[in-house]
Design a protein around this motif. Structure first.
Motif, PDB file in Angstrom:
ATOM      1  N   MET A 138      13.502   3.973  18.062  1.00 42.63           N
ATOM      2  CA  MET A 138      12.230   3.569  18.665  1.00 42.63           C
ATOM      3  C   MET A 138      11.546   2.470  17.838  1.00 42.63           C
ATOM      4  O   MET A 138      11.499   2.537  16.605  1.00 42.63           O
ATOM      5  N   ALA A 139      10.989   1.478  18.569  1.00 40.83           N
ATOM      6  CA  ALA A 139      10.371   0.339  17.888  1.00 40.83           C
ATOM      7  C   ALA A 139       8.971   0.688  17.385  1.00 40.83           C
ATOM      8  O   ALA A 139       8.269   1.490  18.004  1.00 40.83           O
ATOM      9  N   VAL A 140       8.625   0.071  16.273  1.00 41.59           N
ATOM     10  CA  VAL A 140       7.277   0.226  15.705  1.00 41.59           C
ATOM     11  C   VAL A 140       6.424  -0.926  16.221  1.00 41.59           C
ATOM     12  O   VAL A 140       6.875  -2.072  16.248  1.00 41.59           O
ATOM     13  N   THR A 141       5.207  -0.620  16.660  1.00 42.29           N
ATOM     14  CA  THR A 141       4.298  -1.678  17.124  1.00 42.29           C
ATOM     15  C   THR A 141       3.084  -1.714  16.200  1.00 42.29           C
ATOM     16  O   THR A 141       2.351  -0.726  16.087  1.00 42.29           O
ATOM     17  N   LEU A 142       2.904  -2.849  15.532  1.00 41.27           N
ATOM     18  CA  LEU A 142       1.805  -2.955  14.560  1.00 41.27           C
ATOM     19  C   LEU A 142       0.492  -3.360  15.230  1.00 41.27           C
ATOM     20  O   LEU A 142       0.491  -4.025  16.273  1.00 41.27           O
ATOM     21  N   SER A 143      -0.624  -2.978  14.576  1.00 44.56           N
ATOM     22  CA  SER A 143      -1.949  -3.461  15.005  1.00 44.56           C
ATOM     23  C   SER A 143      -2.299  -4.675  14.132  1.00 44.56           C
ATOM     24  O   SER A 143      -1.523  -5.042  13.247  1.00 44.56           O
ATOM     25  N   LYS A 144      -3.508  -5.204  14.338  1.00 45.99           N
ATOM     26  CA  LYS A 144      -3.927  -6.371  13.543  1.00 45.99           C
ATOM     27  C   LYS A 144      -4.122  -6.029  12.065  1.00 45.99           C
ATOM     28  O   LYS A 144      -4.149  -6.913  11.214  1.00 45.99           O
ATOM     29  N   GLU A 145      -4.273  -4.722  11.765  1.00 44.42           N
ATOM     30  CA  GLU A 145      -4.519  -4.313  10.369  1.00 44.42           C
ATOM     31  C   GLU A 145      -3.303  -4.513   9.466  1.00 44.42           C
ATOM     32  O   GLU A 145      -3.425  -4.511   8.254  1.00 44.42           O
ATOM     33  N   HIS A 146      -2.101  -4.631  10.102  1.00 41.42           N
ATOM     34  CA  HIS A 146      -0.879  -4.765   9.296  1.00 41.42           C
ATOM     35  C   HIS A 146      -0.076  -5.994   9.692  1.00 41.42           C
ATOM     36  O   HIS A 146      -0.091  -6.407  10.843  1.00 41.42           O
ATOM     37  N   GLN A 147       0.591  -6.554   8.700  1.00 40.20           N
ATOM     38  CA  GLN A 147       1.356  -7.778   8.968  1.00 40.20           C
ATOM     39  C   GLN A 147       2.868  -7.548   8.933  1.00 40.20           C
ATOM     40  O   GLN A 147       3.633  -8.414   9.343  1.00 40.20           O
ATOM     41  N   ASP A 148       3.284  -6.390   8.408  1.00 41.20           N
ATOM     42  CA  ASP A 148       4.722  -6.136   8.319  1.00 41.20           C
ATOM     43  C   ASP A 148       4.967  -4.630   8.193  1.00 41.20           C
ATOM     44  O   ASP A 148       4.053  -3.874   7.823  1.00 41.20           O
ATOM     45  N   TYR A 149       6.184  -4.219   8.488  1.00 43.87           N
ATOM     46  CA  TYR A 149       6.554  -2.818   8.249  1.00 43.87           C
ATOM     47  C   TYR A 149       7.987  -2.763   7.746  1.00 43.87           C
ATOM     48  O   TYR A 149       8.751  -3.727   7.887  1.00 43.87           O
ATOM     49  N   ARG A 150       8.342  -1.661   7.139  1.00 43.15           N
ATOM     50  CA  ARG A 150       9.686  -1.508   6.586  1.00 43.15           C
ATOM     51  C   ARG A 150      10.140  -0.053   6.740  1.00 43.15           C
ATOM     52  O   ARG A 150       9.332   0.870   6.512  1.00 43.15           O
ATOM     53  N   TRP A 151      11.366   0.147   7.188  1.00 41.32           N
ATOM     54  CA  TRP A 151      12.011   1.456   7.094  1.00 41.32           C
ATOM     55  C   TRP A 151      12.796   1.420   5.800  1.00 41.32           C
ATOM     56  O   TRP A 151      13.750   0.648   5.677  1.00 41.32           O
ATOM     57  N   ALA A 152      12.370   2.226   4.824  1.00 41.15           N
ATOM     58  CA  ALA A 152      12.980   2.100   3.495  1.00 41.15           C
ATOM     59  C   ALA A 152      13.492   3.434   2.987  1.00 41.15           C
ATOM     60  O   ALA A 152      12.859   4.482   3.182  1.00 41.15           O
ATOM     61  N   LYS A 153      14.639   3.377   2.311  1.00 40.77           N
ATOM     62  CA  LYS A 153      15.159   4.585   1.647  1.00 40.77           C
ATOM     63  C   LYS A 153      14.229   4.915   0.473  1.00 40.77           C
ATOM     64  O   LYS A 153      13.439   4.053   0.046  1.00 40.77           O
ATOM     65  N   LEU A 154      14.349   6.140  -0.059  1.00 39.19           N
ATOM     66  CA  LEU A 154      13.364   6.641  -1.030  1.00 39.19           C
ATOM     67  C   LEU A 154      13.029   5.649  -2.150  1.00 39.19           C
ATOM     68  O   LEU A 154      11.860   5.362  -2.394  1.00 39.19           O
ATOM     69  N   GLU A 155      14.047   5.114  -2.835  1.00 40.26           N
ATOM     70  CA  GLU A 155      13.754   4.266  -4.003  1.00 40.26           C
ATOM     71  C   GLU A 155      13.046   2.978  -3.608  1.00 40.26           C
ATOM     72  O   GLU A 155      12.103   2.543  -4.282  1.00 40.26           O
ATOM     73  N   GLU A 156      13.469   2.385  -2.500  1.00 39.58           N
ATOM     74  CA  GLU A 156      12.802   1.161  -2.047  1.00 39.58           C
ATOM     75  C   GLU A 156      11.364   1.488  -1.610  1.00 39.58           C
ATOM     76  O   GLU A 156      10.427   0.738  -1.903  1.00 39.58           O
ATOM     77  N   ALA A 157      11.216   2.633  -0.929  1.00 35.16           N
ATOM     78  CA  ALA A 157       9.874   3.047  -0.479  1.00 35.16           C
ATOM     79  C   ALA A 157       8.951   3.231  -1.684  1.00 35.16           C
ATOM     80  O   ALA A 157       7.794   2.794  -1.672  1.00 35.16           O
ATOM     81  N   CYS A 158       9.481   3.848  -2.755  1.00 34.80           N
ATOM     82  CA  CYS A 158       8.666   4.066  -3.959  1.00 34.80           C
ATOM     83  C   CYS A 158       8.289   2.739  -4.617  1.00 34.80           C
ATOM     84  O   CYS A 158       7.180   2.586  -5.126  1.00 34.80           O
ATOM     85  N   SER A 159       9.215   1.797  -4.572  1.00 31.17           N
ATOM     86  CA  SER A 159       8.882   0.522  -5.225  1.00 31.17           C
ATOM     87  C   SER A 159       7.858  -0.257  -4.383  1.00 31.17           C
ATOM     88  O   SER A 159       6.982  -0.917  -4.939  1.00 31.17           O
TER      89      SER A 159
END
Ligand SMILES: Nc1nc2c(ncn2[C@@H]2O[C@H](COP(=O)(O)OP(=O)(O)OP(=O)(O)OP(=O)(O)OC[C@H]3O[C@@H](n4cnc5c(=O)[nH]c(N)nc54)[C@H](O)[C@@H]3O)[C@@H](O)[C@H]2O)c(=O)[nH]1
Length: 209
Positions: free
Chosen positions: A163-184
């Motif tokens: 399923m696609a993520v749809t951003l609002s004006k409050e955000h400019q980007d999103y990422r699906w990240a594995k744990l270590e990348e998410a933590c960084s």
């Protein structure tokens, strides 16, 4: 006789004037001391009051925000937990920091409703798209511009990982990240600990089945 009378009169008036002058001077010195004491007491009371009302974080109303750590499991990927990815959003304002979807609690709104509403508004993911994971709720406490803030995060799996993520004006980007990348991306230790706690919770839950 006249001369002697006026001489005594004048000298008595001079002595009376000298006496009155000294009396006034003494009084005004005392008045000044009294004034200084009153000002000092007033300043101390004012300082104590402002210390109690502004510097003590427990006296300031905390900001409250709620959200979801949303994750997806990729079917044709490595086995768990390496197939788990967490959703992080990057703000379009300020320092462009990354956090899971979350936002401020509206007056009268309950925390879980806020978390669901903000996830819908910020990522386009509604309650029907999410499977809330039982037994996980993390509470973070940090300061934003000198004000204490409490953030609650629940954990939810995206039912359809494509399923696609749809951003609002409050955000400019999103990422699906594995744990270590998410933590960084998350940067803040408390948020990193929360993501690690989520992974730990999922590991434990999967170990049970
Ligand atoms: N133009 C502009 N506008 C802003 C700004 N700021 C806000 N707006 C407006 O507010 C609305 C957002 O409203 P909601 O969506 O309802 O609220 P939240 O989701 O709560 O979002 P916030 O961004 O307010 O709050 P946080 O994410 O908490 O970031 C605040 C600070 O805390 C740090 N920080 C973040 N996470 C953690 C953590 O886990 N741990 C620790 N230790 N620290 C953390 C972070 O690095 C940052 O320095 C936007 O529409 C804007 O209109 C700004 O700087 N410029």
């Amino acid at each position: 006789m006249d001369k002697i009378f006026w001489y005594y009169c004048r000298s008595s008036m001079q002595q009376l004037g000298w006496f009155c002058g000294n009396l006034l001077k003494a009084f005004s010195e005392r008045a000044q001391v009294l004034q200084r004491i009153v000002i000092n007491v007033f300043d101390e009371v004012k300082e104590e009051w402002s210390r109690d009302n502004t510097s003590n974080p427990s006296q300031v109303m905390a900001l409250r925000a709620c959200g979801f750590i949303v994750f997806r499991q990729l079917a044709q990927s490595s086995p768990p937990p390496d197939n788990i990815e967490y959703l992080l959003l990057q703000t379009s304002y300020g320092k462009h920091h990354w956090t899971p979807p979350k936002g401020h609690v509206d007056p009268g709104e309950d925390d879980l409703t806020t978390a669901l509403r903000e996830t819908q508004e910020e990522a386009g993911l509604g309650e029907e798209h999410l499977q809330v994971v039982d037994g996980f709720l993390q509470e973070l406490h940090y300061e934003v511009r000198g004000r204490p803030k409490t953030v609650l995060y629940w954990l939810a799996e995206l039912r359809d990982p494509k399923m696609a993520v749809t951003l609002s004006k409050e955000h400019q980007d999103y990422r699906w990240a594995k744990l270590e990348e998410a933590c960084s991306l998350a940067q803040h230790k408390d948020l990193q600990d929360t993501l690690r706690a989520a992974q730990q919770h999922l590991d434990t839950e999967q170990g049970k089945h």
